[in-house]
Design a protein around this motif. Structure first.
Motif, PDB file in Angstrom:
ATOM      1  N   PRO A  81     -11.126  94.354  -4.122  1.00  0.00           N
ATOM      2  CA  PRO A  81      -9.690  94.162  -3.866  1.00  0.00           C
ATOM      3  C   PRO A  81      -9.164  92.927  -4.597  1.00  0.00           C
ATOM      4  O   PRO A  81      -9.849  91.902  -4.688  1.00  0.00           O
ATOM      5  CB  PRO A  81      -9.637  93.978  -2.352  1.00  0.00           C
ATOM      6  N   ILE A  82      -7.961  93.026  -5.127  1.00  0.00           N
ATOM      7  CA  ILE A  82      -7.364  91.906  -5.856  1.00  0.00           C
ATOM      8  C   ILE A  82      -5.946  91.649  -5.357  1.00  0.00           C
ATOM      9  O   ILE A  82      -5.334  92.491  -4.696  1.00  0.00           O
ATOM     10  CB  ILE A  82      -7.328  92.158  -7.379  1.00  0.00           C
ATOM     11  N   THR A  83      -5.444  90.478  -5.711  1.00  0.00           N
ATOM     12  CA  THR A  83      -4.086  90.078  -5.364  1.00  0.00           C
ATOM     13  C   THR A  83      -3.251  89.984  -6.632  1.00  0.00           C
ATOM     14  O   THR A  83      -3.694  89.421  -7.633  1.00  0.00           O
ATOM     15  CB  THR A  83      -4.090  88.718  -4.642  1.00  0.00           C
ATOM     16  N   VAL A  95      -5.017  96.786  -4.401  1.00  0.00           N
ATOM     17  CA  VAL A  95      -4.175  95.698  -4.922  1.00  0.00           C
ATOM     18  C   VAL A  95      -3.167  95.313  -3.850  1.00  0.00           C
ATOM     19  O   VAL A  95      -2.460  96.159  -3.308  1.00  0.00           O
ATOM     20  CB  VAL A  95      -3.443  96.131  -6.210  1.00  0.00           C
ATOM     21  N   ARG A  96      -3.116  94.014  -3.567  1.00  0.00           N
ATOM     22  CA  ARG A  96      -2.127  93.477  -2.622  1.00  0.00           C
ATOM     23  C   ARG A  96      -1.106  92.657  -3.393  1.00  0.00           C
ATOM     24  O   ARG A  96      -1.464  91.794  -4.187  1.00  0.00           O
ATOM     25  CB  ARG A  96      -2.803  92.599  -1.566  1.00  0.00           C
ATOM     26  N   ILE A  97       0.174  92.933  -3.179  1.00  0.00           N
ATOM     27  CA  ILE A  97       1.244  92.226  -3.872  1.00  0.00           C
ATOM     28  C   ILE A  97       1.614  90.960  -3.103  1.00  0.00           C
ATOM     29  O   ILE A  97       1.804  90.989  -1.890  1.00  0.00           O
ATOM     30  CB  ILE A  97       2.489  93.122  -4.024  1.00  0.00           C
ATOM     31  N   VAL A  98       1.714  89.862  -3.824  1.00  0.00           N
ATOM     32  CA  VAL A  98       2.262  88.619  -3.294  1.00  0.00           C
ATOM     33  C   VAL A  98       3.488  88.281  -4.116  1.00  0.00           C
ATOM     34  O   VAL A  98       3.412  88.174  -5.342  1.00  0.00           O
ATOM     35  CB  VAL A  98       1.246  87.459  -3.375  1.00  0.00           C
ATOM     36  N   GLU A  99       4.645  88.157  -3.462  1.00  0.00           N
ATOM     37  CA  GLU A  99       5.885  87.894  -4.187  1.00  0.00           C
ATOM     38  C   GLU A  99       6.026  86.410  -4.490  1.00  0.00           C
ATOM     39  O   GLU A  99       5.872  85.556  -3.609  1.00  0.00           O
ATOM     40  CB  GLU A  99       7.091  88.372  -3.373  1.00  0.00           C
ATOM     41  N   LEU A 100       6.324  86.123  -5.746  1.00  0.00           N
ATOM     42  CA  LEU A 100       6.592  84.754  -6.173  1.00  0.00           C
ATOM     43  C   LEU A 100       8.041  84.393  -5.837  1.00  0.00           C
ATOM     44  O   LEU A 100       8.867  85.277  -5.587  1.00  0.00           O
ATOM     45  CB  LEU A 100       6.354  84.629  -7.681  1.00  0.00           C
ATOM     46  N   ASP A 158      -5.361  87.014  -8.589  1.00  0.00           N
ATOM     47  CA  ASP A 158      -6.204  87.601  -9.632  1.00  0.00           C
ATOM     48  C   ASP A 158      -5.378  87.959 -10.870  1.00  0.00           C
ATOM     49  O   ASP A 158      -5.704  87.569 -11.985  1.00  0.00           O
ATOM     50  CB  ASP A 158      -6.911  88.842  -9.086  1.00  0.00           C
ATOM     51  N   VAL A 159      -4.308  88.719 -10.659  1.00  0.00           N
ATOM     52  CA  VAL A 159      -3.356  89.050 -11.728  1.00  0.00           C
ATOM     53  C   VAL A 159      -2.077  88.281 -11.453  1.00  0.00           C
ATOM     54  O   VAL A 159      -1.564  88.300 -10.329  1.00  0.00           O
ATOM     55  CB  VAL A 159      -3.068  90.563 -11.776  1.00  0.00           C
TER      56      VAL A 159
END
Length: 425
Positions: free
Chosen positions: A36-38, A65-70, A93-94
């Motif tokens: 799993p990546i973020t 894939v887990r989304i983190v909002e900037l 990660d990305v």
């Protein structure tokens, strides 16, 4: 969508995990784990990115894939990413980076070098791809791109018997003819983005480039002691002095300018592609729906050049799952995924095939002009200390626009400051 996803994933399946290092960055392959990546990225109001991520997750139960909002603003985005990198955090990660940050993040070894053969780079538009390199090596993959276009009032130009301008002189002449019309009472000629922020760096670089010059050369050395640089800054300064650019435009960012044009206050407006849909709205929010067109930016002696915009995807050096991160970037930037993305949102894609798609050309009538603008666009100054460079540009250009310092003095000061910044990179 399933067919597009299958094709994209088939391409990704060809990817292997071994990779050598190069350039100034540590060798890739040392953190080539999977799992799993973020994904740290911008908020997507259209919901298209979450949908594409959900498609990936459905096909990759062990590599979710887990989304983190900037944060919304570019400054806040950069600050958050820099903080993560400086603490060597593996939380992301990305990551999504603004194109001008590519050199800084690569030089500081915050992102890893990427093998070009894994991403079908021949299919990308040349300008965004070129800006994704640092010292000849690929460090990020173009996700979204962008270029400035000139929006104009088709109804008023037709009424005045005028055509869209290709030069600054033509722009002023067309404005004079249009503003003489009774229907144009109270309108102003032109505005871009003139407030003291990143948009001013973009507009200044476009003005200098459209006069045949450059803010910095390919090595980052300033080139502001030239007639072209003087002509570019004079275009902005004289615009305010003469009233071609209205006085209140000194506070314009993208949205202030968009509203001024959309509410019928401007004949011409420089902005990005995203405003096209807003100004085409038929719900009563736009006074110019069906009354405007787009063309390339004008220049000193012919068509001008835009400053290249956009966001890239990169793999954090501190990620422990870089193999999955690279595969996910390959999926998200594949031609099939980009085509699906373009159908769901108006973000300008980075692959040439998207701009030739007849369905998308009908949906987005500005695509031909946008592609032309992107292909001739130039990147912002490529400096490791880009944050310092853009702040220096904004200081000098803003002061000149406000007539606080002469053009020659503003450029001389900026030449010295950028030379110091380039040497300290």
């Amino acid at each position: 969508m399933r067919r597009a996803l299958t094709a994209a994933l088939a391409a990704v399946a060809l990817v292997t995990t071994a990779c050598g290092g190069g350039g100034d960055a540590p060798a890739t392959g040392t953190n080539d784990g999977r799992g799993p990546i973020t994904f740290a990225t911008l908020k997507d109001g259209t919901g298209t990115v979450p949908k594409l991520v959900a498609e990936w997750n459905a096909a990759h139960p062990d590599e979710q894939v887990r989304i983190v909002e900037l944060p919304e603003g570019a400054d806040g985005q950069r600050q958050q990413l820099v903080q993560q990198a400086q603490t060597r955090s593996d939380a992301y990660d990305v990551i999504t980076i603004d194109l001008p940050w590519n050199a800084e993040f690569a030089a500081r070894r915050w992102i890893t070098e990427l093998p070009a053969e894994r991403f079908d780079v021949d299919g990308f538009l040349p300008s965004p791809l070129e800006g994704s390199h640092y010292r000849g090596q690929l460090y990020s993959i173009p996700h979204f791109t962008g270029a400035g276009m000139l929006y104009y009032r088709t109804d008023l130009l037709d009424r005045a018997g005028q055509r869209p301008p290709a030069t600054w002189d033509e722009l002023r002449a067309v404005c004079a003819a249009v503003l003489a019309l009774p229907e144009a009472e109270g309108m102003s000629c032109y505005a871009g983005q003139h407030d003291k922020y990143e948009g001013l760096t973009v507009n200044f670089a476009e003005a200098v480039g459209s006069a045949g010059g450059e803010v910095t050369d390919e090595r980052g050395n300033p080139r502001l002691d030239t007639p072209a640089a003087t002509a570019g800054l004079e275009f902005l300064v004289e615009g305010f002095r003469s009233g071609v650019i209205p006085a209140d435009a000194i506070t314009f960012k993208e949205e202030e300018g968009r509203r001024a044009f959309q509410q019928g206050g401007l004949v011409f407006h420089r902005n990005w592609a995203y405003i096209h849909a807003l100004m085409s709205a038929t719900d009563g929010s736009s006074e110019v729906a069906g009354k405007f067109g787009v063309t390339v930016l004008p220049g000193a002696g012919g068509p001008g050049v835009s400053t290249l915009g956009g966001n890239n995807l990169a793999v954090s050096t501190f990620s422990t799952k870089q193999a999955t991160a690279r595969d996910f970037i390959a999926y998200l930037t594949s031609v099939d995924t980009q085509r699906e993305h373009a159908k769901g949102s108006a973000y300008p894609m980075t692959r040439a095939a998207i701009y030739a798609d007849p369905v998308l050309r009908e949906k987005y009538p500005y695509l031909e002009v946008l592609e032309q603008s992107i292909r001739s666009a130039r990147p912002r100054p490529e400096l490791v200390r880009y944050g310092d460079a853009t702040a220096a540009i904004q200081d000098s250009v803003y002061a000149a626009q406000r007539d606080e310092v002469p053009v020659e003095q503003a450029l001389a000061t900026l030449q010295g400051r950028l030379a110091e910044i380039a040497q300290g990179s």
